[in-house]
Motif scaffolding. Structure first.
Motif, PDB file in Angstrom:
ATOM      1  N   LEU A 187       0.786  -1.094   0.120  1.00  0.00           N
ATOM      2  CA  LEU A 187       0.080  -0.108  -0.094  1.00  0.00           C
ATOM      3  C   LEU A 187       0.792   1.210   0.018  1.00  0.00           C
ATOM      4  O   LEU A 187       1.780   1.360   0.793  1.00  0.00           O
ATOM      5  CB  LEU A 187      -0.977  -0.160   1.240  1.00  0.00           C
ATOM      6  N   LYS A 188       0.575   2.237  -0.639  1.00  0.00           N
ATOM      7  CA  LYS A 188       0.940   3.439  -1.112  1.00  0.00           C
ATOM      8  C   LYS A 188       0.499   4.472  -0.600  1.00  0.00           C
ATOM      9  O   LYS A 188      -0.610   5.023  -1.114  1.00  0.00           O
ATOM     10  CB  LYS A 188       1.797   3.672  -2.349  1.00  0.00           C
ATOM     11  N   VAL A 189       0.828   5.318   0.390  1.00  0.00           N
ATOM     12  CA  VAL A 189       0.113   6.163   1.310  1.00  0.00           C
ATOM     13  C   VAL A 189       0.834   7.633   1.102  1.00  0.00           C
ATOM     14  O   VAL A 189       2.103   7.575   1.057  1.00  0.00           O
ATOM     15  CB  VAL A 189      -0.126   6.141   2.793  1.00  0.00           C
ATOM     16  N   PRO A 190       0.301   8.642   0.599  1.00  0.00           N
ATOM     17  CA  PRO A 190       0.975   9.917   0.298  1.00  0.00           C
ATOM     18  C   PRO A 190       1.774  10.463   1.616  1.00  0.00           C
ATOM     19  O   PRO A 190       0.961  10.304   2.592  1.00  0.00           O
ATOM     20  CB  PRO A 190      -0.044  10.891  -0.269  1.00  0.00           C
ATOM     21  N   THR A 191       2.826  11.153   1.442  1.00  0.00           N
ATOM     22  CA  THR A 191       3.473  11.732   2.525  1.00  0.00           C
ATOM     23  C   THR A 191       2.632  12.832   3.040  1.00  0.00           C
ATOM     24  O   THR A 191       2.495  12.833   4.505  1.00  0.00           O
ATOM     25  CB  THR A 191       4.775  12.305   2.277  1.00  0.00           C
ATOM     26  N   SER A 192       1.745  13.435   2.643  1.00  0.00           N
ATOM     27  CA  SER A 192       0.815  14.391   2.978  1.00  0.00           C
ATOM     28  C   SER A 192      -0.630  14.167   2.566  1.00  0.00           C
ATOM     29  O   SER A 192      -0.892  14.155   1.714  1.00  0.00           O
ATOM     30  CB  SER A 192       1.209  15.822   2.253  1.00  0.00           C
ATOM     31  N   ARG A 239      -5.091   4.779   1.155  1.00  0.00           N
ATOM     32  CA  ARG A 239      -5.163   5.410   2.592  1.00  0.00           C
ATOM     33  C   ARG A 239      -5.156   3.865   3.500  1.00  0.00           C
ATOM     34  O   ARG A 239      -5.818   2.864   3.092  1.00  0.00           O
ATOM     35  CB  ARG A 239      -6.650   5.854   2.883  1.00  0.00           C
ATOM     36  N   ASN A 240      -4.574   4.025   4.621  1.00  0.00           N
ATOM     37  CA  ASN A 240      -4.254   2.888   5.308  1.00  0.00           C
ATOM     38  C   ASN A 240      -5.637   2.481   6.175  1.00  0.00           C
ATOM     39  O   ASN A 240      -6.596   3.396   6.285  1.00  0.00           O
ATOM     40  CB  ASN A 240      -3.090   2.736   6.559  1.00  0.00           C
ATOM     41  N   ALA A 293      -3.365  -0.482  -7.932  1.00  0.00           N
ATOM     42  CA  ALA A 293      -3.014   0.596  -7.075  1.00  0.00           C
ATOM     43  C   ALA A 293      -2.689  -0.111  -5.492  1.00  0.00           C
ATOM     44  O   ALA A 293      -1.859   0.285  -5.002  1.00  0.00           O
ATOM     45  CB  ALA A 293      -4.149   1.559  -6.729  1.00  0.00           C
ATOM     46  N   LEU A 294      -3.463  -1.222  -5.081  1.00  0.00           N
ATOM     47  CA  LEU A 294      -3.173  -1.935  -3.893  1.00  0.00           C
ATOM     48  C   LEU A 294      -1.884  -2.562  -3.698  1.00  0.00           C
ATOM     49  O   LEU A 294      -1.416  -2.803  -2.749  1.00  0.00           O
ATOM     50  CB  LEU A 294      -4.387  -2.764  -3.492  1.00  0.00           C
ATOM     51  N   ILE A 295      -1.515  -3.035  -4.964  1.00  0.00           N
ATOM     52  CA  ILE A 295      -0.225  -3.869  -5.061  1.00  0.00           C
ATOM     53  C   ILE A 295       1.039  -2.906  -5.373  1.00  0.00           C
ATOM     54  O   ILE A 295       1.947  -3.455  -5.337  1.00  0.00           O
ATOM     55  CB  ILE A 295      -0.250  -5.031  -5.974  1.00  0.00           C
ATOM     56  N   GLY A 296       0.576  -1.569  -5.208  1.00  0.00           N
ATOM     57  CA  GLY A 296       1.741  -0.542  -5.378  1.00  0.00           C
ATOM     58  C   GLY A 296       2.380  -0.164  -6.601  1.00  0.00           C
ATOM     59  O   GLY A 296       3.423   0.095  -6.746  1.00  0.00           O
ATOM     60  N   HIS A 297       1.395  -0.696  -7.473  1.00  0.00           N
ATOM     61  CA  HIS A 297       1.963  -0.391  -9.113  1.00  0.00           C
ATOM     62  C   HIS A 297       1.988   1.279  -9.322  1.00  0.00           C
ATOM     63  O   HIS A 297       1.110   1.969  -9.041  1.00  0.00           O
ATOM     64  CB  HIS A 297       1.046  -0.781  -9.984  1.00  0.00           C
TER      65      HIS A 297
END
Length: 316
Positions: free
Chosen positions: A4-9, A41-42, A309-313
């Motif tokens: 999962l990739k969550v934005p820094t902001s 989002r986590n 998106a969920l696998i971080g592509h």
């Protein structure tokens, strides 16, 4: 090892809730915006979004998503938006129903979750369905399947790394004796598999190999037509190397006759915040193809974009 990739902001929950409400407005649903928000989002952030959405609009975000979306994309988004415990409870309940019953899903959740996560899933099950998970699993299974699955779903294993090597050697011999005698439903065998910590079991399985010259699952494969035996073997794989188990589920789901979207959706939504990077590595090693390329080649549209998106592509 989450993918999962969550934005820094990350925007405030009220901003995400407002954007989701806008995604539902007008004649068409803005699926891209839903993916942009929820797929990045986590679990804690998704929970806050749901609570904020309910407070702001007096509506249930899940019900609105259910009404606005359809097909495999709908299922993926709904499963993902649930908390991990709610999701497991939902999948377990679904797995006990006649039309969608699956001992494999019950086994998978029982053996690949931490003790705390499995306990929370049982609590969520109790709260949502007004009965216990154990009760439903016992009611909807019979014979050896019940004998194995009920202890697995009720397990609360020690989660530490401490291992008793003397016990591991002793229980490796017990397992070998039972398997040699084809006593696959023996109470001692099931007791070991369903109660020992994963660290202890890994030590036991290693001693099994050292003492008897064969992986435990290789010995079980000699009777591979037996459905109960396949389930027992899968339990051991889930406990020992879950990434190999999930790689196989994905491989069969993608490469089989027609895509098994339910398996694909379940694995991606349940493992994206846990160990999907390990599963991706295992998939690449086993199939010489990256998982994102395999998914892209076998799915399409918003469903494809959600999974990627969920696998971080990177592009999803």
């Amino acid at each position: 090892m989450a993918s999962l990739k969550v934005p820094t902001s990350v925007p405030e929950p009220y901003e995400d809730a407002e954007q989701l409400k806008k995604a539902f407005a007008g004649w068409g649903t803005n699926e891209a915006l839903i993916i942009q928000i929820l797929a990045h989002r986590n679990a804690a952030q998704r929970k806050l979004i749901r609570e904020t959405y309910a407070a702001a609009y007096g509506e249930d975000l899940l019900k609105d998503l259910d009404a606005e979306l359809s097909s495999n994309f709908q299922r993926a988004v709904l499963l993902w938006t649930l908390s991990p415990a709610e999701r497991d409870a939902y999948l377990l309940n679904e797995a006990t129903k006649r039309l969608t019953s699956s001992n494999w899903v019950i086994l998978e959740i029982a053996c690949t979750r931490s003790s705390d996560d499995l306990f929370k899933a049982r609590q969520a099950y109790h709260a949502r369905y007004k009965k216990s998970l154990e009760e439903d699993v016992a009611y909807h299974t019979t014979g050896d399947f019940r004998k194995l699955l009920v202890p697995l779903v009720t397990a609360f294993r020690y989660e530490g790394e401490e291992v008793n090597m003397t016990l591991a050697r002793k229980e490796a011999n017990i397992l070998h004796e039972k398997i040699s005698d084809k006593a696959y439903n023996d109470e001692e065998l099931i007791r070991i598999i369903s109660t020992r910590s994963k660290a202890q079991l890994n030590a036991t399985f290693n001693h099994y190999l050292d003492q008897h010259g064969c992986e435990i699952n290789k010995d079980l494969e000699t009777d591979s037509d037996d459905e109960y035996l396949k389930l027992l073997s899968a339990a051991i794989e889930c406990l020992k190397t879950p990434e190999k188990y999930f790689e196989k589920v994905l491989r069969l789901g993608i490469k089989g006759t027609g895509t098994d979207e339910w398996d694909l959706t379940r694995v991606v939504t349940t493992r994206a915040e846990v160990d999907m990077e390990r599963i991706k590595e295992e998939y690449q090693k086993r199939n010489s193809v990256p998982l994102d390329r395999a998914i892209a080649g076998d799915t399409s549209g918003d469903y494809e974009r959600m999974l990627l998106a969920l696998i971080g592509h990177g592009d999803a």
